[in-house]
Design a protein around this motif. Structure first.
Motif, PDB file in Angstrom:
ATOM      1  N   GLU A  81     103.887  49.366  47.450  1.00 26.18           N
ATOM      2  CA  GLU A  81     105.040  48.805  47.592  1.00 26.18           C
ATOM      3  C   GLU A  81     105.342  48.367  49.158  1.00 26.18           C
ATOM      4  O   GLU A  81     104.643  48.753  49.856  1.00 26.18           O
ATOM      5  CB  GLU A  81     106.261  49.669  47.229  1.00 26.18           C
ATOM      6  N   ARG A  82     106.516  47.477  49.261  1.00 28.69           N
ATOM      7  CA  ARG A  82     106.661  47.110  50.734  1.00 28.69           C
ATOM      8  C   ARG A  82     106.747  48.464  51.569  1.00 28.69           C
ATOM      9  O   ARG A  82     107.571  49.249  51.362  1.00 28.69           O
ATOM     10  CB  ARG A  82     107.871  46.413  50.506  1.00 28.69           C
ATOM     11  N   GLY A  83     106.083  48.360  52.723  1.00 33.33           N
ATOM     12  CA  GLY A  83     106.311  49.582  53.734  1.00 33.33           C
ATOM     13  C   GLY A  83     105.436  50.899  53.280  1.00 33.33           C
ATOM     14  O   GLY A  83     105.242  51.642  54.169  1.00 33.33           O
ATOM     15  N   GLN A  84     104.699  50.804  52.525  1.00 32.20           N
ATOM     16  CA  GLN A  84     103.641  51.800  51.899  1.00 32.20           C
ATOM     17  C   GLN A  84     102.627  51.880  53.100  1.00 32.20           C
ATOM     18  O   GLN A  84     102.100  50.509  53.423  1.00 32.20           O
ATOM     19  CB  GLN A  84     103.116  51.611  50.703  1.00 32.20           C
ATOM     20  N   LYS A 165     103.122  52.024  66.878  1.00 30.04           N
ATOM     21  CA  LYS A 165     103.784  51.746  65.640  1.00 30.04           C
ATOM     22  C   LYS A 165     103.081  50.938  64.685  1.00 30.04           C
ATOM     23  O   LYS A 165     102.705  51.194  63.488  1.00 30.04           O
ATOM     24  CB  LYS A 165     105.166  51.072  65.718  1.00 30.04           C
ATOM     25  N   GLN A 166     102.097  50.157  65.427  1.00 33.20           N
ATOM     26  CA  GLN A 166     101.147  49.148  64.791  1.00 33.20           C
ATOM     27  C   GLN A 166     100.026  50.026  64.530  1.00 33.20           C
ATOM     28  O   GLN A 166      99.079  49.310  63.792  1.00 33.20           O
ATOM     29  CB  GLN A 166     100.828  48.057  65.886  1.00 33.20           C
ATOM     30  N   THR A 167      99.663  51.115  64.844  1.00 34.01           N
ATOM     31  CA  THR A 167      98.481  51.924  64.326  1.00 34.01           C
ATOM     32  C   THR A 167      98.776  52.421  62.861  1.00 34.01           C
ATOM     33  O   THR A 167      97.623  52.677  62.316  1.00 34.01           O
ATOM     34  CB  THR A 167      98.375  53.136  65.185  1.00 34.01           C
ATOM     35  N   ARG A 168     100.120  51.947  62.358  1.00 33.15           N
ATOM     36  CA  ARG A 168     100.421  52.381  61.038  1.00 33.15           C
ATOM     37  C   ARG A 168     100.015  51.224  60.295  1.00 33.15           C
ATOM     38  O   ARG A 168     101.420  49.989  60.362  1.00 33.15           O
ATOM     39  CB  ARG A 168     101.575  53.291  60.817  1.00 33.15           C
ATOM     40  N   ILE A 169      99.088  50.809  59.275  1.00 34.10           N
ATOM     41  CA  ILE A 169      99.065  49.675  58.566  1.00 34.10           C
ATOM     42  C   ILE A 169      99.994  49.652  57.490  1.00 34.10           C
ATOM     43  O   ILE A 169      99.461  50.530  56.645  1.00 34.10           O
ATOM     44  CB  ILE A 169      97.647  49.254  58.465  1.00 34.10           C
ATOM     45  N   ALA A 171     102.050  48.079  53.860  1.00 32.34           N
ATOM     46  CA  ALA A 171     101.985  46.883  53.209  1.00 32.34           C
ATOM     47  C   ALA A 171     103.507  45.965  53.332  1.00 32.34           C
ATOM     48  O   ALA A 171     104.326  46.366  53.397  1.00 32.34           O
ATOM     49  CB  ALA A 171     102.385  47.176  51.496  1.00 32.34           C
ATOM     50  N   PRO A 172     103.106  44.478  53.550  1.00 35.74           N
ATOM     51  CA  PRO A 172     104.296  43.728  53.995  1.00 35.74           C
ATOM     52  C   PRO A 172     105.114  43.477  52.403  1.00 35.74           C
ATOM     53  O   PRO A 172     106.174  42.827  52.724  1.00 35.74           O
ATOM     54  CB  PRO A 172     103.489  42.426  54.342  1.00 35.74           C
ATOM     55  N   ASP A 173     104.567  43.647  51.617  1.00 36.63           N
ATOM     56  CA  ASP A 173     105.345  43.197  50.215  1.00 36.63           C
ATOM     57  C   ASP A 173     104.667  43.898  48.961  1.00 36.63           C
ATOM     58  O   ASP A 173     103.663  44.600  49.345  1.00 36.63           O
ATOM     59  CB  ASP A 173     105.396  41.831  50.033  1.00 36.63           C
ATOM     60  N   ASN A 174     105.478  44.089  48.003  1.00 38.44           N
ATOM     61  CA  ASN A 174     104.816  44.557  46.622  1.00 38.44           C
ATOM     62  C   ASN A 174     103.858  43.916  46.180  1.00 38.44           C
ATOM     63  O   ASN A 174     103.684  42.622  46.469  1.00 38.44           O
ATOM     64  CB  ASN A 174     106.097  44.890  45.759  1.00 38.44           C
ATOM     65  N   GLY A 175     102.935  44.781  45.557  1.00 34.76           N
ATOM     66  CA  GLY A 175     101.701  43.832  44.743  1.00 34.76           C
ATOM     67  C   GLY A 175     100.664  44.915  44.617  1.00 34.76           C
ATOM     68  O   GLY A 175     100.629  46.212  44.389  1.00 34.76           O
TER      69      GLY A 175
END
Length: 361
Positions: A81-84, A165-169, A171-175
Protein backbone atom coordinates in the motif's frame (compact mmCIF):
# COMPACT_ATOMS: atom_id res chain seq x y z
CA UNK A 1 -53.42 -73.79 -69.04
CA UNK A 2 -55.44 -70.86 -67.78
CA UNK A 3 -53.57 -70.91 -64.51
CA UNK A 4 -50.21 -71.04 -66.32
CA UNK A 5 -51.11 -68.07 -68.49
CA UNK A 6 -52.31 -66.09 -65.50
CA UNK A 7 -49.05 -66.81 -63.64
CA UNK A 8 -47.00 -65.66 -66.64
CA UNK A 9 -48.90 -62.37 -66.82
CA UNK A 10 -48.40 -61.74 -63.11
CA UNK A 11 -44.65 -62.51 -63.38
CA UNK A 12 -44.22 -60.05 -66.25
CA UNK A 13 -46.06 -57.32 -64.38
CA UNK A 14 -43.98 -57.85 -61.27
CA UNK A 15 -40.77 -58.11 -63.28
CA UNK A 16 -41.52 -54.88 -65.17
CA UNK A 17 -42.30 -53.02 -61.92
CA UNK A 18 -38.96 -54.08 -60.40
CA UNK A 19 -36.98 -52.87 -63.39
CA UNK A 20 -38.74 -49.49 -63.29
CA UNK A 21 -37.99 -49.14 -59.60
CA UNK A 22 -34.32 -50.00 -60.15
CA UNK A 23 -34.10 -47.55 -63.05
CA UNK A 24 -35.58 -44.82 -60.89
CA UNK A 25 -33.17 -45.55 -58.09
CA UNK A 26 -30.22 -45.60 -60.48
CA UNK A 27 -31.19 -42.14 -61.74
CA UNK A 28 -30.93 -40.63 -58.24
CA UNK A 29 -27.39 -40.16 -56.88
CA UNK A 30 -28.38 -39.30 -53.31
CA UNK A 31 -31.34 -38.87 -51.01
CA UNK A 32 -31.01 -35.48 -49.34
CA UNK A 33 -32.80 -33.05 -47.12
CA UNK A 34 -33.11 -29.44 -48.18
CA UNK A 35 -32.82 -26.20 -46.23
CA UNK A 36 -33.46 -22.55 -46.99
CA UNK A 37 -31.39 -19.53 -45.95
CA UNK A 38 -32.46 -18.13 -42.59
CA UNK A 39 -32.15 -14.51 -41.47
CA UNK A 40 -30.96 -14.14 -37.88
CA UNK A 41 -29.61 -11.38 -35.65
CA UNK A 42 -26.13 -12.27 -34.49
CA UNK A 43 -23.75 -10.38 -32.23
CA UNK A 44 -20.62 -9.18 -34.00
CA UNK A 45 -17.16 -9.50 -32.53
CA UNK A 46 -13.52 -8.90 -33.33
CA UNK A 47 -11.14 -11.73 -32.46
CA UNK A 48 -7.56 -10.77 -31.66
CA UNK A 49 -4.53 -11.82 -29.66
CA UNK A 50 -1.94 -9.91 -27.70
CA UNK A 51 0.13 -9.70 -24.52
CA UNK A 52 -0.99 -8.96 -20.98
CA UNK A 53 0.94 -6.06 -19.46
CA UNK A 54 0.81 -3.87 -16.39
CA UNK A 55 -1.46 -0.83 -16.66
CA UNK A 56 1.43 1.22 -15.26
CA UNK A 57 4.72 0.14 -13.75
CA UNK A 58 6.36 1.98 -10.86
CA UNK A 59 10.13 1.82 -10.36
CA UNK A 60 11.14 2.19 -6.73
CA UNK A 61 14.66 3.55 -6.24
CA UNK A 62 16.55 5.44 -3.49
CA UNK A 63 16.89 9.21 -3.75
CA UNK A 64 20.16 9.16 -1.83
CA UNK A 65 23.23 7.07 -2.66
CA UNK A 66 26.34 5.59 -1.13
CA UNK A 67 24.44 3.79 1.64
CA UNK A 68 24.14 0.09 2.40
CA UNK A 69 20.81 -1.78 2.25
CA UNK A 70 20.22 -2.72 5.88
CA UNK A 71 16.80 -4.32 5.63
CA UNK A 72 14.44 -5.75 2.99
CA UNK A 73 10.83 -6.10 4.07
CA UNK A 74 8.99 -7.34 0.94
CA UNK A 75 9.56 -9.87 -1.81
CA UNK A 76 8.25 -10.47 -5.32
CA UNK A 77 4.48 -10.92 -5.38
CA UNK A 78 3.83 -9.01 -2.16
CA UNK A 79 0.85 -6.66 -2.19
CA UNK A 80 1.78 -3.23 -0.85
CA UNK A 81 0.00 0.00 0.00
CA UNK A 82 1.04 3.60 -0.50
CA UNK A 83 3.61 4.62 2.12
CA UNK A 84 4.39 1.05 3.21
CA UNK A 85 8.05 0.49 4.14
CA UNK A 86 9.75 -1.73 1.53
CA UNK A 87 13.42 -1.43 2.52
CA UNK A 88 15.69 0.53 4.83
CA UNK A 89 19.18 1.90 4.19
CA UNK A 90 21.83 2.05 6.90
CA UNK A 91 21.73 5.54 8.46
CA UNK A 92 24.58 5.44 11.03
CA UNK A 93 26.82 7.84 9.11
CA UNK A 94 23.95 10.21 8.46
CA UNK A 95 23.01 10.33 12.13
CA UNK A 96 26.60 11.23 12.97
CA UNK A 97 26.51 13.98 10.34
CA UNK A 98 23.24 15.13 11.87
CA UNK A 99 24.77 15.61 15.33
CA UNK A 100 27.72 17.46 13.84
CA UNK A 101 25.46 19.73 11.86
CA UNK A 102 23.24 20.43 14.87
CA UNK A 103 26.39 21.63 16.65
CA UNK A 104 27.27 23.81 13.67
CA UNK A 105 23.81 25.37 13.77
CA UNK A 106 24.18 26.09 17.48
CA UNK A 107 27.59 27.63 16.89
CA UNK A 108 26.31 29.80 14.03
CA UNK A 109 23.40 30.92 16.23
CA UNK A 110 25.78 32.04 18.98
CA UNK A 111 27.92 33.90 16.43
CA UNK A 112 24.83 35.69 15.13
CA UNK A 113 23.82 36.68 18.66
CA UNK A 114 27.31 38.11 19.25
CA UNK A 115 27.35 40.03 15.98
CA UNK A 116 23.83 41.39 16.62
CA UNK A 117 24.85 42.57 20.10
CA UNK A 118 27.98 44.29 18.77
CA UNK A 119 26.00 46.08 16.07
CA UNK A 120 23.39 47.23 18.62
CA UNK A 121 26.06 48.77 20.91
CA UNK A 122 27.76 50.46 17.97
CA UNK A 123 24.49 52.12 16.95
CA UNK A 124 24.04 53.46 20.49
CA UNK A 125 27.30 55.47 20.30
CA UNK A 126 26.94 56.29 16.61
CA UNK A 127 25.75 59.85 17.22
CA UNK A 128 28.52 60.61 19.76
CA UNK A 129 31.21 60.28 17.12
CA UNK A 130 33.14 57.66 19.05
CA UNK A 131 33.05 55.29 16.04
CA UNK A 132 33.82 56.06 12.45
CA UNK A 133 31.53 55.18 9.57
CA UNK A 134 33.96 52.46 8.53
CA UNK A 135 33.80 50.76 11.94
CA UNK A 136 30.00 50.89 11.92
CA UNK A 137 29.93 49.31 8.44
CA UNK A 138 32.21 46.53 9.66
CA UNK A 139 29.76 45.69 12.46
CA UNK A 140 26.86 45.63 9.99
CA UNK A 141 28.77 43.32 7.61
CA UNK A 142 29.76 41.01 10.48
CA UNK A 143 26.12 40.73 11.59
CA UNK A 144 24.96 39.97 8.01
CA UNK A 145 27.66 37.29 7.62
CA UNK A 146 26.67 35.65 10.89
CA UNK A 147 23.01 35.62 9.82
CA UNK A 148 23.92 34.07 6.45
CA UNK A 149 26.11 31.45 8.16
CA UNK A 150 23.25 30.45 10.42
CA UNK A 151 20.88 30.17 7.44
CA UNK A 152 23.40 28.00 5.59
CA UNK A 153 23.92 25.75 8.61
CA UNK A 154 20.19 25.28 9.02
CA UNK A 155 19.82 24.44 5.32
CA UNK A 156 22.53 21.80 5.64
CA UNK A 157 20.74 20.42 8.69
CA UNK A 158 17.50 20.17 6.70
CA UNK A 159 19.38 18.36 3.93
CA UNK A 160 20.73 15.76 6.36
CA UNK A 161 17.26 15.27 7.85
CA UNK A 162 15.88 14.75 4.34
CA UNK A 163 18.56 12.15 3.60
CA UNK A 164 17.68 10.38 6.82
CA UNK A 165 14.05 10.29 5.73
CA UNK A 166 15.09 8.95 2.33
CA UNK A 167 16.79 5.95 3.95
CA UNK A 168 13.25 4.60 4.33
CA UNK A 169 12.22 3.22 0.92
CA UNK A 170 8.42 3.29 0.79
CA UNK A 171 5.81 2.32 -1.80
CA UNK A 172 4.69 5.33 -3.88
CA UNK A 173 1.27 3.74 -4.56
CA UNK A 174 -0.83 0.63 -4.03
CA UNK A 175 0.03 -2.43 -6.09
CA UNK A 176 2.12 -5.57 -5.97
CA UNK A 177 5.84 -6.20 -6.38
CA UNK A 178 6.56 -7.59 -9.84
CA UNK A 179 10.37 -7.67 -9.57
CA UNK A 180 13.10 -7.08 -6.99
CA UNK A 181 16.68 -6.02 -7.78
CA UNK A 182 17.67 -5.06 -4.22
CA UNK A 183 20.25 -7.25 -2.46
CA UNK A 184 20.74 -7.09 1.29
CA UNK A 185 24.07 -5.47 2.16
CA UNK A 186 24.58 -3.91 -1.26
CA UNK A 187 25.68 -0.26 -1.39
CA UNK A 188 23.28 1.48 -3.74
CA UNK A 189 23.50 4.57 -5.89
CA UNK A 190 20.81 7.21 -6.10
CA UNK A 191 18.27 6.23 -8.77
CA UNK A 192 19.22 2.52 -8.85
CA UNK A 193 16.17 0.28 -9.28
CA UNK A 194 15.35 -1.72 -6.15
CA UNK A 195 11.76 -2.81 -6.83
CA UNK A 196 9.21 -2.64 -9.62
CA UNK A 197 5.50 -2.45 -8.83
CA UNK A 198 2.35 -3.07 -10.87
CA UNK A 199 0.47 0.07 -9.97
CA UNK A 200 -3.01 -0.46 -8.47
CA UNK A 201 -2.55 -4.19 -9.34
CA UNK A 202 -4.16 -3.39 -12.69
CA UNK A 203 -3.34 -5.59 -15.68
CA UNK A 204 -4.33 -4.87 -19.28
CA UNK A 205 -4.71 -6.92 -22.44
CA UNK A 206 -3.18 -5.10 -25.41
CA UNK A 207 -4.02 -6.65 -28.79
CA UNK A 208 -3.07 -4.99 -32.07
CA UNK A 209 -5.74 -4.44 -34.74
CA UNK A 210 -5.64 -3.24 -38.33
CA UNK A 211 -7.39 -0.09 -39.56
CA UNK A 212 -10.58 -1.94 -40.62
CA UNK A 213 -10.98 -3.64 -37.26
CA UNK A 214 -10.01 -0.49 -35.38
CA UNK A 215 -12.90 1.43 -36.92
CA UNK A 216 -15.33 -0.92 -35.12
CA UNK A 217 -13.82 -0.49 -31.65
CA UNK A 218 -15.04 2.03 -29.08
CA UNK A 219 -14.26 2.62 -25.42
CA UNK A 220 -16.53 0.78 -23.03
CA UNK A 221 -17.10 -2.29 -25.23
CA UNK A 222 -17.11 -5.65 -23.42
CA UNK A 223 -14.22 -8.01 -24.00
CA UNK A 224 -13.75 -11.69 -23.18
CA UNK A 225 -10.10 -12.70 -22.75
CA UNK A 226 -9.11 -16.37 -22.71
CA UNK A 227 -6.08 -16.92 -20.45
CA UNK A 228 -3.49 -19.66 -21.13
CA UNK A 229 -5.00 -21.64 -18.23
CA UNK A 230 -8.33 -21.78 -20.06
CA UNK A 231 -10.05 -19.36 -17.69
CA UNK A 232 -12.02 -16.53 -19.27
CA UNK A 233 -11.78 -13.00 -17.91
CA UNK A 234 -14.26 -10.26 -18.76
CA UNK A 235 -12.77 -6.83 -19.42
CA UNK A 236 -13.59 -3.50 -21.01
CA UNK A 237 -11.98 -1.38 -23.70
CA UNK A 238 -10.25 1.49 -21.86
CA UNK A 239 -8.67 3.24 -24.80
CA UNK A 240 -8.11 2.82 -28.53
CA UNK A 241 -4.64 3.66 -29.80
CA UNK A 242 -4.70 7.00 -31.65
CA UNK A 243 -2.05 6.08 -34.22
CA UNK A 244 -1.10 3.06 -36.32
CA UNK A 245 2.42 1.73 -36.57
CA UNK A 246 4.15 2.67 -39.82
CA UNK A 247 5.83 -0.74 -39.88
CA UNK A 248 2.85 -3.00 -39.16
CA UNK A 249 -0.15 -0.80 -40.02
CA UNK A 250 -1.76 -1.80 -36.73
CA UNK A 251 -2.73 0.02 -33.55
CA UNK A 252 -2.94 -1.11 -29.93
CA UNK A 253 -6.24 -1.43 -28.08
CA UNK A 254 -6.04 -1.14 -24.28
CA UNK A 255 -8.42 -3.46 -22.41
CA UNK A 256 -8.77 -3.14 -18.62
CA UNK A 257 -9.12 -6.40 -16.67
CA UNK A 258 -10.38 -6.95 -13.10
CA UNK A 259 -7.69 -6.64 -10.43
CA UNK A 260 -8.77 -9.91 -8.82
CA UNK A 261 -8.42 -12.00 -11.98
CA UNK A 262 -5.73 -14.59 -12.72
CA UNK A 263 -4.26 -12.39 -15.46
CA UNK A 264 -0.55 -11.68 -15.00
CA UNK A 265 1.84 -9.47 -16.98
CA UNK A 266 3.87 -11.47 -19.48
CA UNK A 267 1.03 -13.81 -20.50
CA UNK A 268 -0.16 -13.98 -24.11
CA UNK A 269 -3.89 -14.38 -24.60
CA UNK A 270 -6.62 -14.54 -27.21
CA UNK A 271 -9.75 -12.49 -26.84
CA UNK A 272 -13.00 -11.39 -28.43
CA UNK A 273 -14.27 -7.81 -28.45
CA UNK A 274 -18.08 -7.66 -28.55
CA UNK A 275 -19.66 -5.29 -31.08
CA UNK A 276 -23.27 -4.36 -31.86
CA UNK A 277 -25.57 -7.13 -33.13
CA UNK A 278 -26.11 -7.37 -36.88
CA UNK A 279 -28.46 -9.38 -39.10
CA UNK A 280 -26.99 -12.40 -40.87
CA UNK A 281 -28.16 -14.87 -43.52
CA UNK A 282 -27.22 -18.29 -42.20
CA UNK A 283 -27.14 -21.94 -43.20
CA UNK A 284 -26.19 -25.12 -41.35
CA UNK A 285 -22.46 -25.65 -41.47
CA UNK A 286 -23.11 -29.13 -42.89
CA UNK A 287 -24.43 -27.52 -46.09
CA UNK A 288 -21.02 -25.98 -46.88
CA UNK A 289 -18.55 -27.98 -48.95
CA UNK A 290 -14.91 -26.90 -49.02
CA UNK A 291 -12.93 -27.63 -52.17
CA UNK A 292 -9.68 -26.14 -53.40
CA UNK A 293 -9.76 -23.40 -50.79
CA UNK A 294 -13.30 -22.30 -51.68
CA UNK A 295 -16.69 -22.79 -50.05
CA UNK A 296 -19.61 -24.22 -52.07
CA UNK A 297 -23.30 -24.87 -51.61
CA UNK A 298 -25.47 -27.12 -53.81
CA UNK A 299 -28.77 -25.68 -55.12
CA UNK A 300 -31.69 -27.78 -56.36
CA UNK A 301 -33.70 -26.83 -59.42
CA UNK A 302 -37.31 -27.80 -60.21
CA UNK A 303 -36.20 -31.21 -61.53
CA UNK A 304 -34.18 -31.93 -58.34
CA UNK A 305 -30.88 -31.57 -60.14
CA UNK A 306 -28.06 -29.90 -58.24
CA UNK A 307 -25.68 -27.13 -59.24
CA UNK A 308 -22.79 -25.86 -57.16
CA UNK A 309 -22.25 -22.23 -56.25
CA UNK A 310 -19.25 -20.52 -54.67
CA UNK A 311 -20.14 -18.52 -51.54
CA UNK A 312 -18.27 -16.30 -49.12
CA UNK A 313 -18.67 -17.24 -45.48
CA UNK A 314 -18.47 -15.11 -42.36
CA UNK A 315 -19.27 -15.61 -38.70
CA UNK A 316 -19.97 -18.96 -37.09
CA UNK A 317 -22.28 -19.58 -34.20
CA UNK A 318 -23.17 -23.02 -32.94
CA UNK A 319 -23.87 -25.26 -35.94
CA UNK A 320 -24.70 -22.38 -38.29
CA UNK A 321 -22.56 -20.19 -40.49
CA UNK A 322 -23.09 -16.77 -42.03
CA UNK A 323 -23.31 -16.55 -45.83
CA UNK A 324 -22.04 -13.23 -47.18
CA UNK A 325 -22.95 -13.96 -50.81
CA UNK A 326 -26.54 -12.88 -51.67
CA UNK A 327 -28.89 -15.89 -51.89
CA UNK A 328 -32.57 -16.09 -52.80
CA UNK A 329 -34.53 -16.62 -49.60
CA UNK A 330 -36.60 -19.34 -51.31
CA UNK A 331 -33.59 -21.26 -52.63
CA UNK A 332 -33.52 -25.00 -51.99
CA UNK A 333 -30.10 -25.98 -50.69
CA UNK A 334 -28.72 -29.44 -49.93
CA UNK A 335 -28.49 -29.66 -46.14
CA UNK A 336 -25.64 -32.20 -46.03
CA UNK A 337 -23.77 -34.72 -48.13
CA UNK A 338 -22.77 -32.22 -50.80
CA UNK A 339 -19.28 -33.68 -50.90
CA UNK A 340 -20.72 -36.78 -52.62
CA UNK A 341 -22.45 -34.81 -55.38
CA UNK A 342 -21.30 -33.78 -58.82
CA UNK A 343 -22.59 -31.06 -61.10
CA UNK A 344 -26.14 -31.68 -62.44
CA UNK A 345 -26.51 -34.85 -60.36
CA UNK A 346 -30.07 -36.07 -59.85
CA UNK A 347 -31.11 -36.37 -56.21
CA UNK A 348 -34.14 -37.49 -54.28
CA UNK A 349 -35.58 -35.07 -51.74
CA UNK A 350 -36.35 -36.74 -48.43
CA UNK A 351 -39.71 -35.93 -46.86
CA UNK A 352 -39.72 -33.23 -44.21
CA UNK A 353 -38.80 -34.67 -40.84
CA UNK A 354 -37.03 -37.71 -42.28
CA UNK A 355 -33.66 -37.64 -40.58
CA UNK A 356 -31.50 -39.50 -43.03
CA UNK A 357 -29.25 -38.62 -45.91
CA UNK A 358 -27.90 -41.68 -47.67
CA UNK A 359 -26.28 -42.59 -50.92
CA UNK A 360 -28.35 -44.83 -53.18
CA UNK A 361 -26.31 -47.81 -54.23
Amino acid sequence: MALLALGLVVWRILSGGTESSEDARAASALTVQIVAPQAQTWPQSVVASGPLTAWQEVIVSPETGGLRIAELLVDVGAKVERGQLLARLADDSLRMDLRMQEASVAQASVSLDQATSDLKRARVVEDSGALSEQQLEEYRVAEAKARASLSSARAELDSINLKLKQTRIVAPDNGYVSSKSAVLGNVVNAGAELFRLVRKSRVEWRPELDARQLSLIQTGQSVGVMLPSGAQVLGEVREVGPTLSEKTGRATVYVSLPTDSAARPGMFANGEIALESKSAVTLPQSSIVSRDGRSYIFLLDAQNKVSSRVVAIGRRQGDRIEILTPIDGKARIVASGGAFLSENAQVTVAPVGQARTSAVL
